[in-house]
Enzyme design. Structure first.
Site, PDB file in Angstrom:
ATOM      1  N   ARG A 198      12.678 -22.354  -6.735  1.00 46.56           N
ATOM      2  CA  ARG A 198      13.608 -23.428  -7.076  1.00 46.56           C
ATOM      3  C   ARG A 198      12.977 -24.335  -8.109  1.00 46.56           C
ATOM      4  O   ARG A 198      11.856 -24.814  -7.910  1.00 46.56           O
ATOM      5  CB  ARG A 198      14.004 -24.233  -5.839  1.00 46.56           C
ATOM      6  CG  ARG A 198      14.807 -23.403  -4.877  1.00 46.56           C
ATOM      7  CD  ARG A 198      15.292 -24.182  -3.684  1.00 46.56           C
ATOM      8  NE  ARG A 198      15.891 -23.254  -2.739  1.00 46.56           N
ATOM      9  CZ  ARG A 198      16.211 -23.533  -1.486  1.00 46.56           C
ATOM     10  NH1 ARG A 198      16.005 -24.759  -1.025  1.00 46.56           N
ATOM     11  NH2 ARG A 198      16.744 -22.633  -0.692  1.00 46.56           N
TER      12      ARG A 198
ATOM     13  N   SER B  90      16.385 -28.609  10.161  1.00 45.59           N
ATOM     14  CA  SER B  90      16.891 -28.866   8.816  1.00 45.59           C
ATOM     15  C   SER B  90      18.347 -28.428   8.673  1.00 45.59           C
ATOM     16  O   SER B  90      18.754 -27.954   7.625  1.00 45.59           O
ATOM     17  CB  SER B  90      16.013 -28.164   7.789  1.00 45.59           C
ATOM     18  OG  SER B  90      15.926 -26.782   8.076  1.00 45.59           O
TER      19      SER B  90
ATOM     20  N   LYS C 254      16.435 -16.029  -5.123  1.00 46.73           N
ATOM     21  CA  LYS C 254      15.589 -15.379  -4.117  1.00 46.73           C
ATOM     22  C   LYS C 254      16.068 -13.958  -3.873  1.00 46.73           C
ATOM     23  O   LYS C 254      17.224 -13.618  -4.143  1.00 46.73           O
ATOM     24  CB  LYS C 254      15.568 -16.170  -2.814  1.00 46.73           C
ATOM     25  CG  LYS C 254      16.865 -16.175  -2.042  1.00 46.73           C
ATOM     26  CD  LYS C 254      16.646 -16.838  -0.682  1.00 46.73           C
ATOM     27  CE  LYS C 254      17.940 -16.919   0.099  1.00 46.73           C
ATOM     28  NZ  LYS C 254      17.771 -17.396   1.459  1.00 46.73           N
TER      29      LYS C 254
ATOM     30  N   GLU D 219      16.998 -24.477  13.171  1.00 47.57           N
ATOM     31  CA  GLU D 219      15.987 -25.375  12.618  1.00 47.57           C
ATOM     32  C   GLU D 219      16.538 -26.787  12.569  1.00 47.57           C
ATOM     33  O   GLU D 219      17.756 -26.989  12.427  1.00 47.57           O
ATOM     34  CB  GLU D 219      15.624 -24.937  11.210  1.00 47.57           C
ATOM     35  CG  GLU D 219      15.004 -23.566  11.143  1.00 47.57           C
ATOM     36  CD  GLU D 219      14.617 -23.225   9.727  1.00 47.57           C
ATOM     37  OE1 GLU D 219      13.437 -23.358   9.394  1.00 47.57           O
ATOM     38  OE2 GLU D 219      15.495 -22.844   8.948  1.00 47.57           O
TER      39      GLU D 219
ATOM     40  N   ASP E 183      26.348 -27.057   3.186  1.00 48.70           N
ATOM     41  CA  ASP E 183      25.567 -27.419   1.989  1.00 48.70           C
ATOM     42  C   ASP E 183      25.938 -26.569   0.773  1.00 48.70           C
ATOM     43  O   ASP E 183      26.913 -25.828   0.797  1.00 48.70           O
ATOM     44  CB  ASP E 183      24.078 -27.291   2.297  1.00 48.70           C
ATOM     45  CG  ASP E 183      23.654 -25.849   2.458  1.00 48.70           C
ATOM     46  OD1 ASP E 183      24.495 -25.038   2.870  1.00 48.70           O
ATOM     47  OD2 ASP E 183      22.490 -25.526   2.158  1.00 48.70           O
TER      48      ASP E 183
ATOM     49  N   SER F 108      20.276 -24.230  -2.881  1.00 50.34           N
ATOM     50  CA  SER F 108      20.725 -24.728  -1.587  1.00 50.34           C
ATOM     51  C   SER F 108      21.281 -26.146  -1.644  1.00 50.34           C
ATOM     52  O   SER F 108      22.228 -26.428  -2.353  1.00 50.34           O
ATOM     53  CB  SER F 108      19.576 -24.626  -0.590  1.00 50.34           C
ATOM     54  OG  SER F 108      20.031 -24.958   0.682  1.00 50.34           O
TER      55      SER F 108
HETATM   56  C1  G16 Z   1      15.239 -23.695   3.436  1.00 49.27           C
HETATM   57  C2  G16 Z   1      14.904 -22.608   4.405  1.00 49.27           C
HETATM   58  C3  G16 Z   1      14.941 -23.161   5.794  1.00 49.27           C
HETATM   59  C4  G16 Z   1      14.041 -24.378   5.906  1.00 49.27           C
HETATM   60  C5  G16 Z   1      14.448 -25.382   4.870  1.00 49.27           C
HETATM   61  C6  G16 Z   1      13.609 -26.645   4.867  1.00 49.27           C
HETATM   62  O1  G16 Z   1      16.565 -24.095   3.643  1.00 49.27           O
HETATM   63  O2  G16 Z   1      15.828 -21.539   4.286  1.00 49.27           O
HETATM   64  O3  G16 Z   1      14.600 -22.157   6.682  1.00 49.27           O
HETATM   65  O4  G16 Z   1      14.115 -24.950   7.164  1.00 49.27           O
HETATM   66  O5  G16 Z   1      14.376 -24.781   3.609  1.00 49.27           O
HETATM   67  O6  G16 Z   1      12.542 -26.499   4.062  1.00 49.27           O
HETATM   68  P1  G16 Z   1      11.579 -27.663   3.610  1.00 49.27           P
HETATM   69  O7  G16 Z   1      11.393 -28.556   4.794  1.00 49.27           O
HETATM   70  O8  G16 Z   1      10.374 -26.883   3.239  1.00 49.27           O
HETATM   71  O9  G16 Z   1      12.221 -28.397   2.473  1.00 49.27           O
HETATM   72  P2  G16 Z   1      17.634 -24.053   2.488  1.00 49.27           P
HETATM   73  O10 G16 Z   1      18.920 -24.478   3.142  1.00 49.27           O
HETATM   74  O11 G16 Z   1      17.120 -25.019   1.470  1.00 49.27           O
HETATM   75  O12 G16 Z   1      17.623 -22.635   2.014  1.00 49.27           O
END
Ligand code: G16
Length: 543
Positions: free
Chosen positions: A22, A365, A126, A363, A277, A113
């Site tokens: 990213r 998140s 990805k 998660e 999202d 994302s």
């Molecule tokens: C991505 C991953 C998730 C992870 C999240 C948070 O989410 O796919 O499994 O929990 O990042 O990551 P960080 O805390 O490292 O920012 P997404 O929705 O951005 O693809």
């Protein structure tokens, strides 16, 4: 049409993060930048000649340009077929669904994302493997290694492919099939949930509001919630995907979905609110004037799974990322099923699901999902909640409070300090790591530190070890403070502080999380020295 071999120079910054590469759009727009990374993927995944790929993205700025480049590179690299979502659109869960349904070699998903989009925003890419899940660390490490030594890439010299009309065309020897972005996914959802019960719930006056945040779930929500389940037109907001997400930050949380939050906390709030999202894999669940934390949501889905047709036989096991609260552990214990604690990142759940060890995972998140695909799934979580409400006929807040009364409450909050200078964020990490020895046994107010470590994980399926996955400060009463650096940001460093306290006392369950965690928050600031080391008085986001 001829294959061009184009000379390039390696970039040093193409290390995939928590979920792919990213960067700012302007970084991807540098000559050869995207092409290098795509070639590094193709050079690392060992695809047989003639293999089929899935390709699509969340529709953000640069999606269409990138899709054309990737198609021409796939053709030049010997792929036989690419299934591409109409208009270049596939939500992340839909891409995972299509990879699995058509048993393809894998897929490339274009998304940053929840990060903002538009010309000044972020872009991402990805690779997902044939199980439909994000590539494992072994593969992403190989891609990074290849990106550091690359000297050339292959591209078919061909005109752009028409992406807006479904159908089949040729790109040299490779077939491109533009598929409906929504139908395979909608069909899968219909096979998992009791659509007639949800339809009946909605027809009976249960009011919902879904915020697609001008991101990819707009068309999916329109098809599933409106057309198939009969939700009223005003149940959806921001349902038209825009390349810049309407200038918003498509991260479904209390800070970045303020319009929905305002509606759900008003006097005449609908019964149920949800948001997803940028790429459709995250979810936020709200009841009337009530926020469900993602950790509680996971625990509740696990506890109520047998009410849902797809899970009525029960769960093989559950998994959560390390910073996610232990609420689901309590449910797993009561159900007598295993609960796995993995590092942050959905890729760690794939092996567990492929091995049949877990059915549900989630998660903090804002990601929840099951073994129906190998990505977290925003609309799936919304449908799960609607199905369980249809079965229990209770308001969201009542369902959560009953859950807390039975299992106790893991009071939870996350503080994000975004866009810090990297050195400042690292100083905080080093400070806590340097004090592990003196912290153990130390008392802070009513909290005594029992254990500190830097979390590491040994995958029970393939034995691979992931170290340095976040600092844990564990207290004797089961409370925790976790500190880790985000792996998805594109500006400086984002430091996340996760706070969790367990409270079995129903008399305290009405408390707002910030009230209930007030002392632990002060302890976290003291242990991390965050204000002193970063100069930040307040987090940028609290969830
Ligand atoms: C991505 C991953 C998730 C992870 C999240 C948070 O989410 O796919 O499994 O929990 O990042 O990551 P960080 O805390 O490292 O920012 P997404 O929705 O951005 O693809």
């Amino acid at each position: 049409m001829s294959t061009l071999t184009i000379a390039t120079h390696a970039f040093t910054d193409q290390k995939p993060g928590t979920s792919g590469l990213r960067k700012k759009v302007s970084v991807f727009q540098q000559p050869h930048y995207l092409e290098n990374f795509v070639q590094a993927i193709f050079d690392s995944i060992d695809a047989p000649k003639g293999a089929t790929l899935v390709l699509g993205g969340d529709g953000r700025y640069y999606n269409r340009t990138a899709i054309q480049i990737i198609l021409k590179m796939a053709a030049a690299n010997g792929f036989g077929k690419v299934l591409v979502g109409q208009g270049g659109i596939l939500s992340t869960p839909a891409a995972s669904c299509v990879i699995r349904k058509y048993k393809t070699f894998g897929g490339i998903i274009l998304s940053a994302s929840h990060n903002p989009g538009g010309v000044d925003g972020d872009f991402g890419i990805k690779f997902n493997s044939s199980n439909g899940g994000p590539a494992t660390e072994t593969v992403t490490d190989a891609i990074f290694a290849a990106s550091k030594t690359i000297t050339q890439y292959q591209l078919l010299d061909a005109p752009d492919v028409a992406l807006d009309i479904q159908g089949v065309s040729q790109l040299g020897e490779m077939t491109v099939e533009v598929i409906d972005s929504v139908s395979d996914y909608a069909e899968l959802m219909e096979s998992l949930f009791d659509f007639s019960a949800i339809r009946e719930l909605l027809a009976g006056g249960f009011r919902i509001k879904f915020d697609a945040m001008h991101a990819v779930t707009g068309p999916y929500a329109t098809e599933i919630l409106q057309r198939r389940l009969g939700a009223s037109a005003d149940s959806l907001m921001n349902a038209v995907p825009l390349e810049d997400f309407g200038g918003g930050h498509p991260d479904p949380n209390l800070t970045y979905a303020p319009d929905l939050v305002k509606i759900m906390f008003a006097d005449d709030a609908p019964d149920f609110g949800a948001a997803s999202d940028g790429d459709g894999d995250r979810n936020m669940i709200l009841g009337k004037r009530f926020f469900v934390t993602p950790s509680d949501s996971l625990a509740l889905l696990a506890a109520n799974a047998t009410l849902i047709p797809a899970y009525k036989a029960g769960l093989a096991g559950v998994a959560r990322s390390m910073p996610t609260s232990a609420a689901v552990d309590r449910v797993a214990h009561a159900l007598n099923i295993p609960c796995y604690e993995t590092p942050t990142g959905w890729k760690f759940f794939g092996n567990l699901m492929d091995a049949g060890k877990v059915t549900l995972c989630g998660e903090e998140s804002f990601g929840t999902g099951s073994n129906h695909i190998r990505e977290k799934d925003g609309l799936w979580a919304v449908l799960f909640w609607l199905n369980l409400i249809a079965a229990r006929r209770q308001p969201v807040a009542e369902i959560v409070r009953e859950h807390w009364a039975k299992y106790g409450r893991n009071v939870y909050s996350r503080y994000d300090y975004e866009a810090l200078p990297t050195a400042d964020a690292q100083a905080v990490m080093h400070h806590v790591q340097g004090n592990f020895g003196s912290l153990v046994g130390a008392t802070f107010g009513s909290y005594t530190v029992q254990h500190c470590d830097d979390f590491s994980y040994t995958d029970p399926v393939d034995g691979s070890v992931s170290t340095g996955q976040g600092i844990r400060v564990l207290f004797s009463d089961g409370s925790r403070i976790i500190v880790r650096l985000s792996g998805t940001g594109t500006e400086g460093a984002t430091l996340r502080v996760y706070l969790e306290a367990y409270d079995a006392n129903v008399a305290n369950h009405h408390l707002d999380a910030q009230q209930a965690l007030a002392e632990l928050i002060q302890v976290a600031l003291q242990i991390t020295q965050l204000k002193q080391l970063t100069g930040r008085e307040q987090p940028t986001v609290i969830t």
